[in-house]
Each structure stands twice: as C-alpha cells, then as structure tokens.
Design an enzyme around this catalytic site. Structure first.
Site, PDB file in Angstrom:
ATOM      1  N   LYS A  72      74.356  35.055  68.318  1.00 45.21           N
ATOM      2  CA  LYS A  72      74.726  34.218  68.704  1.00 45.21           C
ATOM      3  C   LYS A  72      75.971  35.474  67.845  1.00 45.21           C
ATOM      4  O   LYS A  72      77.270  35.545  68.171  1.00 45.21           O
ATOM      5  CB  LYS A  72      75.806  32.894  69.114  1.00 45.21           C
ATOM      6  CG  LYS A  72      74.933  32.566  70.501  1.00 45.21           C
ATOM      7  CD  LYS A  72      76.467  31.435  71.144  1.00 45.21           C
ATOM      8  CE  LYS A  72      75.064  30.964  72.664  1.00 45.21           C
ATOM      9  NZ  LYS A  72      74.529  29.948  72.013  1.00 45.21           N
ATOM     10  N   GLU A  94      85.149  28.389  74.875  1.00 43.87           N
ATOM     11  CA  GLU A  94      83.656  27.778  75.467  1.00 43.87           C
ATOM     12  C   GLU A  94      82.917  27.239  74.768  1.00 43.87           C
ATOM     13  O   GLU A  94      82.337  27.655  74.054  1.00 43.87           O
ATOM     14  CB  GLU A  94      83.271  28.041  77.034  1.00 43.87           C
ATOM     15  CG  GLU A  94      82.396  29.158  77.150  1.00 43.87           C
ATOM     16  CD  GLU A  94      82.594  30.344  76.025  1.00 43.87           C
ATOM     17  OE1 GLU A  94      83.856  30.675  76.895  1.00 43.87           O
ATOM     18  OE2 GLU A  94      81.140  30.846  76.188  1.00 43.87           O
ATOM     19  N   SER A 361      65.162  33.363  69.111  1.00 42.12           N
ATOM     20  CA  SER A 361      66.631  33.077  69.169  1.00 42.12           C
ATOM     21  C   SER A 361      68.017  32.486  68.968  1.00 42.12           C
ATOM     22  O   SER A 361      68.790  32.456  68.241  1.00 42.12           O
ATOM     23  CB  SER A 361      67.411  33.267  71.194  1.00 42.12           C
ATOM     24  OG  SER A 361      66.965  31.689  71.470  1.00 42.12           O
TER      25      SER A 361
HETATM   26  C1  LIG Z   1      73.286  30.201  73.659  1.00 43.44           C
HETATM   27  C2  LIG Z   1      71.676  30.250  72.977  1.00 43.44           C
HETATM   28  C3  LIG Z   1      70.629  30.653  74.315  1.00 43.44           C
HETATM   29  C4  LIG Z   1      71.530  31.513  75.556  1.00 43.44           C
HETATM   30  O1  LIG Z   1      71.736  32.035  75.711  1.00 43.44           O
HETATM   31  P1  LIG Z   1      71.799  33.125  76.354  1.00 43.44           P
HETATM   32  O2  LIG Z   1      72.706  34.212  76.826  1.00 43.44           O
HETATM   33  O3  LIG Z   1      70.606  33.970  77.022  1.00 43.44           O
HETATM   34  O4  LIG Z   1      71.526  33.903  74.814  1.00 43.44           O
HETATM   35  C5  LIG Z   1      69.657  31.191  74.009  1.00 43.44           C
HETATM   36  N1  LIG Z   1      69.115  30.610  72.898  1.00 43.44           N
HETATM   37  C6  LIG Z   1      70.416  29.734  71.454  1.00 43.44           C
HETATM   38  C7  LIG Z   1      69.484  29.923  71.134  1.00 43.44           C
HETATM   39  C8  LIG Z   1      71.760  30.119  72.605  1.00 43.44           C
HETATM   40  O5  LIG Z   1      71.646  29.056  70.861  1.00 43.44           O
END
Ligand SMILES: *Cc1c(COP(=O)(O)O)cnc(C)c1O
Length: 377
Positions: A72, A94, A361
């Site tokens: 993010k 948000e 992610s």
């Molecule tokens: C917020 C988040 C997501 C989901 O958001 P996307 O916009 O689909 O990437 C996925 N993985 C992590 C670690 C997150 O913090």
C-alpha cells in the site's frame, strides 16, 4: 459521483497526467520508493514449498518487506506527492484492516500534512493496534458507526469529508476503486511491482513465468503485478478472491462468483448485491479482501478472459499461511495467503521446469490475533 466532486476529480486527472510526464516528480517518487519504502523488493525462490508441492517452481514477490508491511505504501507515496503538487495540506482516507490508514498516516507524517482516517467501529475493535499506530503517527482516526460499521461505510464518510473540505484536502483512495482517475492512477503507482518482477525473473531464470497469482481485494496489488505481463499471451494470470465461509450472499467477497454489474462509490463494475440491487454485506477472515465491489479494470480483464478469477475459503487461506510459515520462515498476511492457497492447488499440476510467481502483498504481523483465534497453532 456527487456533483460537487466533479471538479476536484477533473483537477486530479489533469494533475496526475502532468505529473506522469514530469521527470522531477518521477525522480522524487523513485527516491522515496527506494530510500523510504525499501524498493526494489526481492524476488524469492521458495525452494522448500516448491519441493513440498512437487510441481512448479514458486517465486515470491516480497512486498511484505516494504515499510509499513505491505504494497500500500507504493500508492500512498505517489498520491501524497501528487496532493502536495496540487497545493493540498490534508489527506483523508478510508481503511478496513487499518493497513491503508497506517500507510496514509505514515506518508502524511513524512510530507508534513494533516491526516484524517475513517474506519468502521467494528474494524476499530478488530484492529486496535493499527488504530494506535495511526494515532502515534499523528493522524486523527474517526470511528464510523453507520451501516455495517466496516470499510464500505468508512468510504462513504471519507467522501463526505472530501466534499466538505475539498479546497485543502486530497482523498487518498487505497485501491483501484472509485471514480476515474483513481483506478488508473493507483494501478500506475502499483505497476512497479510487475515491472521489477519481470526484470528479476528474466535475470534469474531467463524465462517468463508460466503463471502469476495474486489476491484481489479492491485489486491494486494484483493489477500492479499483472499489468506489465498483459501483452505476454503465454503468461497465465489468476486473481484470487475471498471465498469466506461459503458462497451464499453475505458469507464471502467473491465478486466474480456471486456478483453482477452495478455501481458502487463511483465505479461501474462487478458488485455483490441483492436481487433488488442493494449492496450486500460481505465476509472474509482477511479484512483487506472484504469489500462488495472490485476494481473496474478487473471486470474488463474478466470479460476479456485475459485473467482468470477464483476464490479461496477462510480455512484454505489460514492453512496456506501456516504452510508458508513452516516451509519458508515467512508469515504472510491473510490476504496473500488466499493467493498461496490457490498455488497449493495448482503447483502440483505443473511441471518442475514451470514457474509460478506469487505476489506476497503483505506480512502477517497484523493477523497474529486471528491466527491465534483460529487455533491453527
Ligand atoms: C489491502 C491489502 C490487500 C487488498 O487490497 P488490493 O487493492 O486488492 O491489493 C491485499 N494484501 C494486503 C497485504 C493488503 O494490506
């Protein structure tokens, strides 16, 4: 979109286009991504997991190693710099699990801006450590008590704030959602994931991956990984949504399994809704995947058949997280654990010379309480 937001949205579109062509802006962003956030992130060959599953070679794109623990921050740095360029002094965002709120509060502190984060009261209770983090970083966290007291309601309140304070405030959307230019802009700030990964896999293996896998909440980490591979027809791509407890409405967040086209928060896309068109409640063990709509570009890729979408259940994601922790010494966040659950299913069906690249992610620190409650120790 509310009429009052048409002008700021158009102003933002123009500013983004100008910034994209501005070498100085790009250099400043690249500097912060490298020295503040920790890019480039490694591409790690998960040998033990690959061996254990007995098929394809699995590579992990380590976005979990970034500052604040997830992808993010890539988007927050980009939009933060853009807001400054527009002369704004305040960021509004948000947040569901709090990850996007923490990344926004972090960037606000770095750039010397004020910050207000809207968060459903239900989520504030579930994610208390992130509420403390945001406050420690100087952000004001406002609890939202309307509706289901989760992400959807927090976005409503954030947009209301933006309408009221638009002269000095930028709305920092956390995923490829909302009205244009957000889905395009957030994708452009997350594309670096796929650009790096493409170069890294070609350098280490001299071949393109056979399969890319990423989890899909709003869809930003997945589109970030996928985008630069779209022209490579031989590279398959799978987006994994939250299958939750079951596929009955309200028990999951698999928009492509149970949704149909509709409008939510300024985007026309697949939405989970009742037969009458009311936005459905959703459920997922991972707050980051728990939203009724999906980024509109994913809907286009779904219709074109370029990306395949599937879902993993709460239980499968928890089990996949435990497996990665044991096999590789990496505790993933529950969101990418959904992607890993799909890899567990697919890797054994591929040959040992084939390559799967997974977007890791985020890291699992924020989910320790959930792992503990789920009793998977
Ligand atoms: C917020 C988040 C997501 C989901 O958001 P996307 O916009 O689909 O990437 C996925 N993985 C992590 C670690 C997150 O913090």
């Amino acid at each position: 979109m509310p009429e009052t937001l048409m002008h700021p949205v158009e102003e933002l579109t123009e500013a983004f286009q100008a910034a994209s062509r501005d070498a100085k802006f790009q250099a400043e962003l690249a500097h912060l991504l490298k020295h503040f956030a920790g890019r480039p992130t490694p591409l790690f060959h998960a040998r033990h997991l690959s061996e254990h599953l007995g098929g394809a070679q699995i590579y992990l794109k380590r976005e979990d190693l970034l500052h604040t623990g997830a992808h993010k921050i890539n988007n927050c740095l980009g939009q933060g710099l853009l807001a400054q360029r527009l002369g704004k002094t305040r960021l509004v965002a948000e947040t569901g699990a709090g990850q996007h709120g923490v990344a926004t509060a972090t960037v606000a502190a770095l750039l010397g801006m004020d910050c207000t984060v809207y968060m459903g009261e239900e989520d504030m209770a579930r994610q208390a450590p992130n509420v403390f983090r945001m406050r420690l970083l100087g952000a004001e966290v406002v609890g939202v008590a309307s509706g289901s007291k989760t992400l959807k309601d927090a976005i409503n309140e954030g947009m209301r704030d933006w309408v009221t304070n638009v002269s000095n405030t930028h709305y920092l959307m956390g995923s490829v959602l909302g009205p244009h230019p957000y889905p395009l802009m957030v994708r452009e700030f997350q594309r670096i994931i796929g650009q790096e990964a493409r170069e890294q896999i070609l350098t280490t293996t001299r071949q393109l991956p056979d399969l890319l896998v990423a989890c899909v909440g709003g869809g930003s980490n997945s589109i970030g990984l996928f985008y630069d591979f779209i022209p490579d027809r031989e590279v398959k791509m799978v987006g994994v949504e939250a299958g939750g407890r079951s596929l009955s409405l309200g028990e999951h967040a698999a928009r492509f399994a149970g949704g149909r086209p509709g409008v939510l928060h300024g985007a026309y896309t697949y939405v989970l809704q009742t037969p009458d068109g009311l936005i459905s409640n959703t459920h997922s063990v991972s707050a980051g995947l728990d939203y009724a709509a999906v980024g509109p570009e994913h809907s286009a890729l779904f219709r074109q058949g370029r990306v395949e979408y599937c879902h993993a259940s709460d239980e499968e994601a928890l089990e996949a997280a435990r497996l990665l922790a044991r096999m590789e010494g990496i505790i993933p966040a529950l969101e990418p654990a959904h992607a890993l659950a799909e890899v567990v299913k697919r890797a054994p069906r591929l040959g040992r010379e084939q390559i799967i690249m997974v977007n890791l992610s985020g890291r699992g620190d924020k989910d320790l309480g959930i792992f503990q409650q789920a009793g998977i120790l």
